[in-house]
Design a protein around this motif. Sequence first.
Motif: not given
Length: 321
Positions: A152-162, A228-243
Amino acid sequence: MMANAFATEITETAEALIGPWRQPRQMLHAQTYDAHASIHDDATAQKLGFKGGTIEGPTHFSQFAPLGARLWGQAWFESGCLSAHYRSVCYEGEEVQAILSKPLPGASQCQIQMVKRDGTEVLRGTASVGDPHAATALETRLAELKPLADPVILRDVRVAQTSKRQTVRMAFDQNMGDLYPFSLRQKLAVITESSPYYSGAENPSSNPWRKPIIPMEMLSVLFQYRSKEDPLPAKGPAVGLFADQEIRLVKGPLFEGEEYEVEREVVALSGSRRTESAWVKTRVFDKAGTLVATMLLNMATLKDSYAPYEDEHRRLYGAGR
């Protein structure tokens, strides 16, 4: 005369090098991204079920630096690698201890662990130098991941996206922006393991490279500085953390005040009951175009922090998750 890298008291047993108990400082209370507070803000963290603002994961990397330097010497600063899976959060005031298990004879990789006083495991993983000829903790973890289902949040993000290449630098008194609202000098004032290698501007001969080097925990800040000048196309606002996080020096160390170029690539997408995760590999180059470091980062976004998550999941995939 060259100074010792660290004055940290280290306990050595037949099996391990053990650092002292430390209380890391939380410096991200004022962090913002997507125009809102982060998991390091007390109120935001408490809404998501945490006791308060959490200490950022790579802060703990500093406690392993004296152990790596004791085991491998100068090679640690030039080709050291920490690869860690974060197991539980840490709050300011809690004491934590770094433990490095000695490698087997002939090996250049070993296990690491950080624990709290009550035995809670904060992180586990591997430390190494050079090419260890073995998979790091996160390389192993990546190979075992199941692909992200029903994003849902990452539905527009693709592997190999640079990303585009970006120029970054870190000077002593440079504020590192909304993501890291402090300077290297401010960090060095409270870092758990101080070193003349980090602040040797007054005495350039205090380390082998004759100029101040950036601590490994602050490499994470440098590499993320302009993300954040070239962010992933993730849906937001949402809170993330380093896992999960791995920082590898290929031709280190990296130096205060010098310019580097970074580029990012999405190498995997994964998920859990509470999170959607983008695994991003950052490659770092010096001015000559030489690869000097890499970072693998699992930025896990909390599903509950994205307000329309349930509605959008139903719309995209039907009934319940």
